[in-house]
Design a protein around this motif. Structure first.
Motif, PDB file in Angstrom:
ATOM      1  N   PHE A  35      43.944 -43.209 -49.709  1.00 26.84           N
ATOM      2  CA  PHE A  35      43.062 -43.011 -48.575  1.00 26.84           C
ATOM      3  C   PHE A  35      42.745 -44.351 -47.925  1.00 26.84           C
ATOM      4  CE2 PHE A  35      42.563 -39.495 -51.415  1.00 26.84           C
ATOM      5  CZ  PHE A  35      42.442 -38.401 -50.579  1.00 26.84           C
ATOM      6  N   ARG A  36      42.324 -44.283 -46.684  1.00 26.19           N
ATOM      7  CA  ARG A  36      41.976 -45.497 -45.955  1.00 26.19           C
ATOM      8  C   ARG A  36      40.511 -45.416 -45.527  1.00 26.19           C
ATOM      9  NH1 ARG A  36      44.985 -49.407 -44.099  1.00 26.19           N
ATOM     10  NH2 ARG A  36      46.922 -48.235 -44.382  1.00 26.19           N
ATOM     11  N   GLU A  52      49.572 -42.084 -46.425  1.00 22.88           N
ATOM     12  CA  GLU A  52      48.141 -41.956 -46.156  1.00 22.88           C
ATOM     13  C   GLU A  52      47.719 -40.511 -46.334  1.00 22.88           C
ATOM     14  OE1 GLU A  52      46.231 -43.990 -43.088  1.00 22.88           O
ATOM     15  OE2 GLU A  52      47.628 -45.698 -43.066  1.00 22.88           O
ATOM     16  N   LEU A  53      46.739 -40.311 -47.206  1.00 18.81           N
ATOM     17  CA  LEU A  53      46.275 -38.964 -47.535  1.00 18.81           C
ATOM     18  C   LEU A  53      45.023 -38.570 -46.769  1.00 18.81           C
ATOM     19  CD1 LEU A  53      46.758 -39.197 -51.411  1.00 18.81           C
ATOM     20  CD2 LEU A  53      48.323 -38.204 -49.711  1.00 18.81           C
ATOM     21  N   GLY A  54      44.454 -39.497 -46.010  1.00 20.55           N
ATOM     22  CA  GLY A  54      43.259 -39.177 -45.239  1.00 20.55           C
ATOM     23  C   GLY A  54      42.344 -40.375 -45.129  1.00 20.55           C
ATOM     24  N   ARG A  55      41.197 -40.147 -44.493  1.00 28.06           N
ATOM     25  CA  ARG A  55      40.178 -41.171 -44.309  1.00 28.06           C
ATOM     26  C   ARG A  55      38.959 -40.831 -45.149  1.00 28.06           C
ATOM     27  NH1 ARG A  55      40.273 -45.994 -40.832  1.00 28.06           N
ATOM     28  NH2 ARG A  55      42.324 -45.900 -39.874  1.00 28.06           N
ATOM     29  N   THR A  56      38.382 -41.834 -45.753  1.00 26.97           N
ATOM     30  CA  THR A  56      37.127 -41.647 -46.481  1.00 26.97           C
ATOM     31  C   THR A  56      36.124 -42.672 -45.980  1.00 26.97           C
ATOM     32  OG1 THR A  56      37.896 -43.082 -48.288  1.00 26.97           O
ATOM     33  CG2 THR A  56      38.223 -40.707 -48.546  1.00 26.97           C
ATOM     34  N   ARG A  57      34.862 -42.471 -46.353  1.00 26.83           N
ATOM     35  CA  ARG A  57      33.796 -43.368 -45.903  1.00 26.83           C
ATOM     36  C   ARG A  57      33.118 -43.998 -47.108  1.00 26.83           C
ATOM     37  NH1 ARG A  57      33.130 -38.950 -42.432  1.00 26.83           N
ATOM     38  NH2 ARG A  57      31.370 -38.134 -43.638  1.00 26.83           N
ATOM     39  N   VAL A  68      39.488 -35.626 -51.237  1.00 33.21           N
ATOM     40  CA  VAL A  68      40.445 -35.560 -52.347  1.00 33.21           C
ATOM     41  C   VAL A  68      40.855 -34.116 -52.615  1.00 33.21           C
ATOM     42  CG1 VAL A  68      40.712 -35.909 -54.835  1.00 33.21           C
ATOM     43  CG2 VAL A  68      39.691 -37.705 -53.430  1.00 33.21           C
ATOM     44  N   ALA A  69      39.884 -33.206 -52.603  1.00 35.83           N
ATOM     45  CA  ALA A  69      40.197 -31.797 -52.844  1.00 35.83           C
ATOM     46  C   ALA A  69      41.135 -31.260 -51.768  1.00 35.83           C
ATOM     47  CB  ALA A  69      38.902 -30.986 -52.879  1.00 35.83           C
ATOM     48  N   LYS A  70      40.878 -31.632 -50.534  1.00 34.19           N
ATOM     49  CA  LYS A  70      41.738 -31.190 -49.434  1.00 34.19           C
ATOM     50  C   LYS A  70      43.156 -31.725 -49.589  1.00 34.19           C
ATOM     51  CE  LYS A  70      41.984 -31.263 -44.369  1.00 34.19           C
ATOM     52  NZ  LYS A  70      41.302 -31.741 -43.123  1.00 34.19           N
ATOM     53  N   SER A  71      43.255 -32.995 -49.949  1.00 37.63           N
ATOM     54  CA  SER A  71      44.590 -33.600 -50.087  1.00 37.63           C
ATOM     55  C   SER A  71      45.349 -33.018 -51.273  1.00 37.63           C
ATOM     56  CB  SER A  71      44.467 -35.116 -50.221  1.00 37.63           C
ATOM     57  OG  SER A  71      43.885 -35.471 -51.458  1.00 37.63           O
TER      58      SER A  71
END
Length: 403
Positions: A35-36, A52-57, A68-71
């Motif tokens: 994640f980024r 890239e599996l998605g964006r996190t904050r 994480v669950a979505k990915s």
């Protein structure tokens, strides 16, 4: 060539870049996925295009768990072009969940490694949430082949007494990656006494996430009326500060020099200071008291005298080597007492003690990288042996039926 699939929580983290470079220097082929949290061109790795599996904050644990669950549901598609790995590494608890999921996607028996370099404060809570997270860690780590961590205190204070994990442990300290061994190990650092009228400099470099340190250093430098300057470099965790940029802008003796490339820029930024701030109150009394930070090793390698907080693992590390300075109470007055009578003679004595240390304790060279990859490769051989042993009863039964 050993193929490692490496799941990470933040593709922009310089420490992730360093680990990938280590694995590559050891002879492994690395596929990076994760994640980024933000953009950081300085964390890019030549020759690697991460998945890239998605964006996190930052500081948004619930949002990260949801991401994480979505990915996890989409992981098969995300890994569709990835060759079957020999080893899968998950860098922290959320990534361990994805590492286990990836193992099932590949339908294999490849070993999974749990890399835990920080103990999140939620894991240490004594309430239902803490117990739930530790239970999840036990389940996710039950089939792991190895635990990699960076400080003896993590093992002594958490993994052995509280985690419930029973795994082989590899201690991999946050040492400086120094692949050019001759340049890094044979050139001793030089003392840097400031010119007459110039301030002494304390460098606070790396992950800037400690509000208490920022306030303390600002108050101290004001108290010393310019005799000391605070130099900040790295990535501020803006979620942890009310107004990081505003505080630094208004601080008369503090300067933020931005991000830097690790390990390439370390020599330049540490040679600009006399002292290294090796203190972190981010999770005071817990993770921050147990860790051995990157800046401890970086400062040691480049001759910056470390300043540690009494009662921490960092202070214990320094005391065992009779180096560095230890602050006994976290306020500007006590820091002024510690450094107020600093002169050239006292600085040179502290510097010489650091410079006299075996430089190998500060750095990882190419041979160390090869040792890491060999350790990971040994897990695959152990897995193969287990598979062969599991197949023996069936093989014997088959042989018996043919006789």
């Amino acid at each position: 060539m050993l193929h490692i699939l490496y799941f990470v929580h933040d593709l922009a983290d310089p420490a992730v870049r360093r680990r990938v470079l280590m694995l590559q220097a050891g002879g492994a082929l690395v596929t990076l996925a994760g994640f980024r949290r933000d953009d950081n061109a300085l964390a890019a790795i030549d020759g690697i295009e991460p998945i890239e599996l998605g964006r996190t904050r930052d500081a948004q644990f619930a949002q990260r768990i949801a991401a994480v669950a979505k990915s996890a549901f989409k992981l098969r598609h995300a890994l569709r072009s990835v060759p079957r790995p020999d080893v899968i590494i998950g860098r922290n608890l959320e990534m361990l969940a994805l590492a286990n999921r990836a193992k099932s996607v590949f339908g294999g028996d490849m070993p999974v490694v749990y890399e835990s370099l920080d103990i999140h404060r939620l894991l240490l809570r004594d309430d239902v949430l803490g117990g739930t997270l530790r239970g999840a860690e036990r389940r996710l780590g039950a089939q792991a082949a190895l635990l990699i961590t960076s400080s003896p205190a993590f093992v002594e204070r958490y993994f052995k007494p509280r985690s419930g994990l029973h795994l082989p442990i590899m201690l991999l300290e946050n040492k400086v990656l120094a692949l050019e061994v001759a340049a890094a190990s044979n050139v001793a650092p030089a003392a840097r006494v400031p010119a007459r009228g110039e301030p002494w400099k304390i460098g606070w470099f790396g992950a800037l996430r400690c509000r208490k340190s920022l306030t303390l250093l600002d108050q101290f430098s004001r108290r010393m009326e310019g005799r000391f300057q605070i130099v900040l470099r790295g990535r501020p965790a803006y979620s942890e500060f009310d107004d990081f940029d505003g505080i630094v802008h208004d601080a008369p003796f503090m300067h933020f020099g931005g991000a830097y490339k690790n390990p390439e820029d370390l020599s330049a930024i540490y040679h600009d200071v006399q002292f290294s701030w090796a203190i972190d109150f981010f999770e005071e009394g817990l993770n921050s008291s147990w860790l051995l930070p990157n800046r401890l090793y970086e400062g040691g390698l480049y001759g910056a005298v470390p300043i540690a907080m009494d009662g921490t693992e960092t202070a214990r590390f320094l005391a065992g080597r009779k180096i560095g300075l230890t602050l006994d109470k976290a306020d500007a007055a006590h820091l002024a007492t510690l450094l107020g009578d600093l002169d050239e003679q006292r600085y040179l004595a502290a510097f010489d003690a650091v410079a006299a240390q075996d430089r190998k304790q500060w750095m990882i060279d190419r041979a160390d990288c090869q040792g890491l990859v060999l350790r990971l490769a040994s897990l695959t051989r152990a897995n193969e042996q287990i598979t062969e042993l599991q197949a023996l009863p069936q093989l014997n039964r088959n042989r018996g039926g043919l006789q």
